[in-house]
Enzyme design. Sequence first.
Site, PDB file in Angstrom:
ATOM      1  N   HIS A  40     119.150 -32.348  53.499  1.00 37.50           N
ATOM      2  CA  HIS A  40     119.331 -31.771  52.168  1.00 37.50           C
ATOM      3  C   HIS A  40     120.307 -30.601  52.317  1.00 37.50           C
ATOM      4  O   HIS A  40     120.167 -29.795  53.250  1.00 37.50           O
ATOM      5  CB  HIS A  40     117.993 -31.291  51.592  1.00 37.50           C
ATOM      6  N   GLU A  60     116.179 -31.932  38.425  1.00 42.99           N
ATOM      7  CA  GLU A  60     115.488 -30.684  38.113  1.00 42.99           C
ATOM      8  C   GLU A  60     116.279 -29.918  37.060  1.00 42.99           C
ATOM      9  O   GLU A  60     116.090 -28.731  36.869  1.00 42.99           O
ATOM     10  CB  GLU A  60     115.259 -29.846  39.371  1.00 42.99           C
ATOM     11  N   CYS A  63     114.648 -30.564  44.637  1.00 45.83           N
ATOM     12  CA  CYS A  63     115.704 -31.411  45.212  1.00 45.83           C
ATOM     13  C   CYS A  63     115.166 -32.645  45.922  1.00 45.83           C
ATOM     14  O   CYS A  63     115.934 -33.443  46.455  1.00 45.83           O
ATOM     15  CB  CYS A  63     116.549 -30.599  46.189  1.00 45.83           C
TER      16      CYS A  63
HETATM   17  N1  CAA Z   1     132.023 -13.483  57.745  1.00 42.81           N
HETATM   18  C1  CAA Z   1     131.266 -14.488  58.237  1.00 42.81           C
HETATM   19  N2  CAA Z   1     129.918 -14.595  57.972  1.00 42.81           N
HETATM   20  C2  CAA Z   1     129.367 -13.668  57.166  1.00 42.81           C
HETATM   21  C3  CAA Z   1     130.106 -12.610  56.622  1.00 42.81           C
HETATM   22  C4  CAA Z   1     131.497 -12.538  56.936  1.00 42.81           C
HETATM   23  N3  CAA Z   1     132.279 -11.573  56.449  1.00 42.81           N
HETATM   24  N4  CAA Z   1     129.278 -11.856  55.850  1.00 42.81           N
HETATM   25  C5  CAA Z   1     128.047 -12.424  55.929  1.00 42.81           C
HETATM   26  N5  CAA Z   1     128.104 -13.518  56.715  1.00 42.81           N
HETATM   27  C6  CAA Z   1     127.023 -14.451  57.050  1.00 42.81           C
HETATM   28  C7  CAA Z   1     125.696 -13.739  57.307  1.00 42.81           C
HETATM   29  O1  CAA Z   1     125.594 -13.243  58.638  1.00 42.81           O
HETATM   30  C8  CAA Z   1     124.733 -14.889  57.022  1.00 42.81           C
HETATM   31  O2  CAA Z   1     124.695 -15.755  58.144  1.00 42.81           O
HETATM   32  P1  CAA Z   1     123.309 -16.011  58.928  1.00 42.81           P
HETATM   33  O3  CAA Z   1     122.365 -16.636  57.927  1.00 42.81           O
HETATM   34  O4  CAA Z   1     123.685 -16.966  60.004  1.00 42.81           O
HETATM   35  O5  CAA Z   1     122.838 -14.677  59.400  1.00 42.81           O
HETATM   36  C9  CAA Z   1     125.427 -15.664  55.897  1.00 42.81           C
HETATM   37  O6  CAA Z   1     126.786 -15.256  55.922  1.00 42.81           O
HETATM   38  C10 CAA Z   1     124.863 -15.362  54.528  1.00 42.81           C
HETATM   39  O7  CAA Z   1     124.879 -13.974  54.363  1.00 42.81           O
HETATM   40  P2  CAA Z   1     123.614 -13.229  53.756  1.00 42.81           P
HETATM   41  O8  CAA Z   1     122.393 -13.652  54.491  1.00 42.81           O
HETATM   42  O9  CAA Z   1     123.899 -11.763  53.672  1.00 42.81           O
HETATM   43  O10 CAA Z   1     123.690 -13.860  52.313  1.00 42.81           O
HETATM   44  P3  CAA Z   1     122.890 -13.557  50.995  1.00 42.81           P
HETATM   45  O11 CAA Z   1     121.614 -12.859  51.287  1.00 42.81           O
HETATM   46  O12 CAA Z   1     123.822 -12.919  50.043  1.00 42.81           O
HETATM   47  O13 CAA Z   1     122.569 -15.030  50.442  1.00 42.81           O
HETATM   48  C11 CAA Z   1     121.316 -17.064  50.524  1.00 42.81           C
HETATM   49  C12 CAA Z   1     122.341 -16.165  51.230  1.00 42.81           C
HETATM   50  C13 CAA Z   1     119.945 -16.417  50.633  1.00 42.81           C
HETATM   51  C14 CAA Z   1     121.290 -18.425  51.161  1.00 42.81           C
HETATM   52  C15 CAA Z   1     121.716 -17.189  49.024  1.00 42.81           C
HETATM   53  O14 CAA Z   1     122.951 -17.843  48.922  1.00 42.81           O
HETATM   54  C16 CAA Z   1     120.696 -17.926  48.181  1.00 42.81           C
HETATM   55  O15 CAA Z   1     119.707 -17.359  47.719  1.00 42.81           O
HETATM   56  N6  CAA Z   1     120.936 -19.243  47.927  1.00 42.81           N
HETATM   57  C17 CAA Z   1     120.074 -20.064  47.094  1.00 42.81           C
HETATM   58  C18 CAA Z   1     118.819 -20.500  47.810  1.00 42.81           C
HETATM   59  C19 CAA Z   1     119.055 -21.562  48.843  1.00 42.81           C
HETATM   60  O16 CAA Z   1     120.042 -22.264  48.824  1.00 42.81           O
HETATM   61  N7  CAA Z   1     118.102 -21.712  49.780  1.00 42.81           N
HETATM   62  C20 CAA Z   1     118.197 -22.725  50.809  1.00 42.81           C
HETATM   63  C21 CAA Z   1     116.856 -23.281  51.199  1.00 42.81           C
HETATM   64  S1  CAA Z   1     115.944 -23.843  49.741  1.00 42.81           S
HETATM   65  C22 CAA Z   1     116.630 -25.358  49.366  1.00 42.81           C
HETATM   66  O17 CAA Z   1     117.278 -25.956  50.180  1.00 42.81           O
HETATM   67  C23 CAA Z   1     116.425 -25.908  47.983  1.00 42.81           C
HETATM   68  C24 CAA Z   1     117.677 -25.728  47.197  1.00 42.81           C
HETATM   69  O18 CAA Z   1     118.521 -26.619  47.170  1.00 42.81           O
HETATM   70  C25 CAA Z   1     117.887 -24.461  46.515  1.00 42.81           C
END
Ligand code: CAA
Length: 390
Positions: free
Chosen positions: A233, A79, A111
């Site tokens: 994945h 991709e 992916c």
């Molecule tokens: N200590 C330990 N854990 C902590 C923490 C700390 N100090 N602060 C936050 N966390 C935890 C949160 O509780 C959360 O855990 P849970 O999901 O279990 O609740 C985790 O860390 C992530 O924190 P946030 O939810 O606040 O994180 P975010 O909103 O900043 O971003 C994300 C997380 C949405 C995954 C972001 O990284 C993102 O957009 N990633 C890209 C999209 C992606 O990978 N999607 C996955 C499915 S799609 C797919 O698989 C296709 C692909 O390859 C992209």
Amino acid sequence: MKVGIDLISFYTPQYYLDLKTLAGERGVDPDKFTIGIGQEKMAIPPPDEDIVTMAASAAHPILEQAGREGIELLLFATESGIDHSKAAAMFLHGLLKLPTRCRAVELKQACYSATAGLQLAASMVAAQPDRKALIVGSDIARYDLRSPGEPTQGAGAVAMLVTANPSVLALDPETGLYAEDVMDFWRPNYREEALVDGKYSMRVYLTALEECWKQYTERSGRQFHDLARYCYHLPFTRMAEKAHIRLAKIAALKELTSAELETEIGDSLRYNRITGNTYSASLYEGLTSLLDHGADDLVGQRIGLFSYGSGCMGEYFSGVVQPGYRDHLFTARLRALLDGRTELTYRQYEDIFQLGFPTDGGDHAFAQYRTGPYRLAGVSQHKRLYEKVI
Ligand code: CAA
């Protein structure tokens, strides 16, 4: 007759950024990255590496071992395409000096597409067992600086030789599929960085898993306990943990202990934790990690695999590990690569990130960084110029 993965090889760039460095720069608690999303390092390709050089470097040891004869299908899953018209497979075909009597094409569905490639290849080999297929998945995961996706970047490539009577993994014929038109993650042609609705993408991933599992079990008659290990994945390793906990709950009405979680998926996560997301390669990076790390002999064990590509397409399938598989892995080579990588400073990371690709049609020679056996030497008159390094 068995059909499946005869050889599998993973490659990742030789530079990385430690996520603790990124956390420091972004003013975030490092535990959010290392525990919350479960990532330690992300691989960063240098300017003279792209999806073609990574794919060629992944395929190199396979061709050294198995030769080129009989390869009649080359499928390049990505991709991170480099051309709207010419398939990355054609560049790769040239670099690897594959036979001219070969069908070569690029596949895209986020992916997921390497799995489409694997299944298409398996069908071809089942119909014509003397033929072989080379499938590669190669990607650079790139999100905007300072976006939530930034710590989930990464890069890498997998190459798989698909044959009859495979040495590593014989594929089961039953699969479970799920396709739905959704906007959870996408990258319009005019953008270098992906756009993502992060939380939504995680929910769609889990829905796809449930739907694929349902069809897989209906078709195969297998249940949760029939699978010894599970690969997912891997956008980041915590996603696989969440997915596996969910699957155990819906498929076996079971709350997994952390020891069970570690046994069932732990080994498959080790490489991804230190490379980041490799998109189309990531499921197979997980399989490589499982086979390379497994302290137990996995011969005869059935492995479950969940492939997911945003947009979205999911597939659940499985395969049985073959006798003598350890003699056919490239474990030492990959370990040496991972152990010898160079750490980047934050400044170096951002400089590489900001470096645009020349688009003026002029002649540009690229500085030489550490790469695998192939590199992108430059671009001239809009043509990418590749070379073999060793
Ligand atoms: N200590 C330990 N854990 C902590 C923490 C700390 N100090 N602060 C936050 N966390 C935890 C949160 O509780 C959360 O855990 P849970 O999901 O279990 O609740 C985790 O860390 C992530 O924190 P946030 O939810 O606040 O994180 P975010 O909103 O900043 O971003 C994300 C997380 C949405 C995954 C972001 O990284 C993102 O957009 N990633 C890209 C999209 C992606 O990978 N999607 C996955 C499915 S799609 C797919 O698989 C296709 C692909 O390859 C992209």
